[in-house]
Enzyme design. Structure first.
Site, PDB file in Angstrom:
ATOM      1  N   VAL A 133       0.713  -1.233  -0.016  1.00 40.69           N
ATOM      2  CA  VAL A 133       0.221  -0.108   0.085  1.00 40.69           C
ATOM      3  C   VAL A 133       0.765   1.209   0.065  1.00 40.69           C
ATOM      4  CG1 VAL A 133      -1.619   1.275   1.276  1.00 40.69           C
ATOM      5  CG2 VAL A 133      -1.814  -1.065   1.097  1.00 40.69           C
ATOM      6  N   VAL A 178      -5.898  20.620  -3.415  1.00 37.98           N
ATOM      7  CA  VAL A 178      -5.753  21.246  -2.311  1.00 37.98           C
ATOM      8  C   VAL A 178      -5.663  22.780  -1.939  1.00 37.98           C
ATOM      9  CG1 VAL A 178      -4.012  20.849  -0.342  1.00 37.98           C
ATOM     10  CG2 VAL A 178      -4.588  18.966  -1.607  1.00 37.98           C
ATOM     11  N   ARG A 186      11.601  -0.193   7.953  1.00 39.71           N
ATOM     12  CA  ARG A 186      12.416  -1.142   8.780  1.00 39.71           C
ATOM     13  C   ARG A 186      13.647  -1.459   7.812  1.00 39.71           C
ATOM     14  NH1 ARG A 186       8.904  -5.914  11.355  1.00 39.71           N
ATOM     15  NH2 ARG A 186       8.122  -5.656   9.072  1.00 39.71           N
ATOM     16  N   GLY A 207      -2.916 -14.329  -4.880  1.00 35.76           N
ATOM     17  CA  GLY A 207      -2.397 -13.150  -4.094  1.00 35.76           C
ATOM     18  C   GLY A 207      -3.600 -12.646  -3.297  1.00 35.76           C
ATOM     19  N   LYS A 213     -13.104  -4.674  11.247  1.00 39.22           N
ATOM     20  CA  LYS A 213     -14.039  -3.800  10.309  1.00 39.22           C
ATOM     21  C   LYS A 213     -15.300  -3.547  10.948  1.00 39.22           C
ATOM     22  CE  LYS A 213     -10.957  -5.145   6.308  1.00 39.22           C
ATOM     23  NZ  LYS A 213     -11.178  -5.865   4.982  1.00 39.22           N
ATOM     24  N   ILE A 247     -13.714   1.754  -1.608  1.00 38.45           N
ATOM     25  CA  ILE A 247     -15.263   1.894  -1.483  1.00 38.45           C
ATOM     26  C   ILE A 247     -15.310   3.105  -0.485  1.00 38.45           C
ATOM     27  CG2 ILE A 247     -17.396   1.109  -0.638  1.00 38.45           C
ATOM     28  CD1 ILE A 247     -16.274  -1.584  -1.481  1.00 38.45           C
ATOM     29  N   VAL A 263     -11.506   0.437   5.987  1.00 38.86           N
ATOM     30  CA  VAL A 263     -12.340  -0.578   5.799  1.00 38.86           C
ATOM     31  C   VAL A 263     -12.783  -0.727   4.165  1.00 38.86           C
ATOM     32  CG1 VAL A 263     -14.897  -1.232   6.447  1.00 38.86           C
ATOM     33  CG2 VAL A 263     -13.402  -0.280   8.302  1.00 38.86           C
ATOM     34  N   LYS A 269      -6.784  -1.069  10.587  1.00 38.02           N
ATOM     35  CA  LYS A 269      -7.993  -1.473  11.275  1.00 38.02           C
ATOM     36  C   LYS A 269      -7.830  -2.108  12.413  1.00 38.02           C
ATOM     37  CE  LYS A 269      -7.622  -5.357   8.092  1.00 38.02           C
ATOM     38  NZ  LYS A 269      -6.889  -4.783   7.344  1.00 38.02           N
TER      39      LYS A 269
END
Length: 433
Positions: free
Chosen positions: A14, A33, A45, A186, A204, A135, A131, A104
């Site tokens: 992500v 913005v 890390r 995956g 969630k 969407i 969550v 989450k």
């Protein structure tokens, strides 16, 4: 205006997508913005790991120093887990930074601490990506429906389990076969426990319930059952009822007999049969879909990709634009309040319906004895189907709604009934009563 400076915690699947979108859409984001967004550091890390499209000069292993830098305005957290994420978010807020998170697990375990810190330090905490991926679900609950009275949230919020159950239904696959295919594509991790045992969906559900009902709910409050015990016989039984098995997250306000606010909330995650005519039955593969039922707005359905790097990063960027606009305007967005303080009711007090398949002796009095066991626990039978198989018979019973404790006690009574060879299948039924 001078750029707003952004620090990021984590650069996995992500996080890498967030960096890519920040770079590719820099001009558009600045226009939306009202000032440029500048990524000034990424805490990781393993800085030596190759990350395509990520400037290695931005990488650091000192996450705390990064989030407390004087020149950082906004922090994005995509490392996941409880610690060190919680401590780093709190450190960022304490030094005046607004935070966007996709975490989450942390929100479901200790969201109250984060919300309190956001109020105390007058900063934003946005978490749309926590969550259902891309969407837009949490913001409508948090803002669009804040003037309404939400009664129920019902949906499929885990793509991995939906893919597995979909393969079992459409391809006739067994659980293990479908899981292996999900891993190969995956959709499932090497260790799929969080998904298949319902932990992901429960976290969630806790977040959704807290937003919908303005009451404190943690993952520990959620009744949780996974899909590892779902068999091909369960799926076949659902087909005979023109239904399909889905892992559902259900959050609902349980009303008083006379009164509007309710005596509590019920929050649960479990596999259940739903009619093929229900919109959730058509949600295929790794997609998510959630229904929100509100007093004035009626039934609303949210559908789309519920996981994956790019969809989740899209939700993070949406939050980033909203938070950045607030920073430019010198304000903050809404902070969650749990003024309702409704109790979370135990599963035994929740009303639901059961599908029960019994292997019984094919002889007179069996059906009457089974019906008597249901009556003994105050459970009403909606439908019965019996099919002879030599000296044995298969008996299928579908109940009306009843407290789960009574339904569970009925099943245990049937297991001890002398003429019941086996309780072959037990599954809850949702969506058509």
């Amino acid at each position: 205006m001078k750029p707003l400076r952004v620090a990021q915690l984590g650069c996995g699947v992500v996080g890498t997508e967030v960096v890519r979108l920040l770079n590719e859409q820099a001009a558009d984001l600045a226009a939306r913005v009202g000032t440029p967004l500048e990524l000034v550091g990424i805490a990781v890390r393993r800085p030596d790991r190759v990350r395509e499209g990520v400037d290695r000069a931005l990488l650091t292993t000192d996450a705390e120093a990064l989030v407390t830098r004087d020149d950082v305005d906004i922090v994005i957290e995509v490392i996941g887990g409880i610690e060190p994420a919680r401590s780093l978010i709190l450190a960022a807020m304490k030094t005046g930074k607004s935070v966007i998170t996709a975490n989450k697990a942390l929100l479901a375990e200790d969201g109250a601490t984060l919300f309190a810190a956001a109020r105390e330090y007058s900063v934003d905490l946005y978490y749309e990506a926590s969550v259902a991926g891309a969407i837009p679900l949490l913001r409508p609950l948090r803002e669009s429906l804040v003037g309404d009275h939400v009664h129920r949230v019902l949906g499929i919020v885990n793509g991995t389990t939906n893919y597995i159950l979909d393969q079992m239904d459409t391809q006739g696959a067994g659980f293990n076969e479908a899981l292996e295919e999900a891993q190969a594509l995956g959709y499932a991790e090497a260790d799929p426990t969080a998904d298949v045992e319902g932990f992901d969906a429960a976290a969630k559900a806790a977040i959704l319930a807290q937003l919908a009902f303005h009451t404190p709910v943690t993952a520990a409050d959620v009744h949780r059952e996974g899909i590892t015990e779902v068999t091909s016989a369960d799926v076949a039984g659902a087909k005979e009822m023109d239904s399909v098995v889905k892992l559902l997250a259900i959050c609902e306000r349980v009303p008083e007999e006379n009164g509007r606010n309710g005596r509590g909330v019920s929050v649960r995650v479990y596999p259940a049969m739903i009619p093929r005519s229900h919109p959730l039955a058509s949600v295929r593969e790794a997609y998510n879909a959630v229904f929100v039922e509100a007093e004035s707005a009626g039934s609303l359905m949210f559908y789309g990709a519920g996981a994956g790097g790019a969809p989740t990063a899209s939700a993070v960027l949406g939050d980033l634009v909203a938070v950045a606009r607030n920073v430019v305007a010198g304000t903050t967005g809404p902070v969650e309040v749990t003024y309702a303080e409704l109790p979370v009711l135990p599963m035994g007090e929740t009303t639901t319906r059961y599908y029960i398949q019994l292997d019984v002796a094919d002889q007179p009095g069996v059906l009457a004895g089974v019906a008597e066991e249901f009556a003994r626990h105050g459970v009403s039978i909606k439908a019965v189907r019996q099919e002879g198989m030599g000296e044995d018979a298969q008996l299928v019973v579908v109940t009306h709604r009843a407290p789960d404790a009574a339904l569970s006690a009925t099943v245990e009574g049937l297991r001890a009934f002398p003429m019941v060879r086996q309780v072959a299948s037990v599954m809850r039924v949702e969506g058509d009563e």
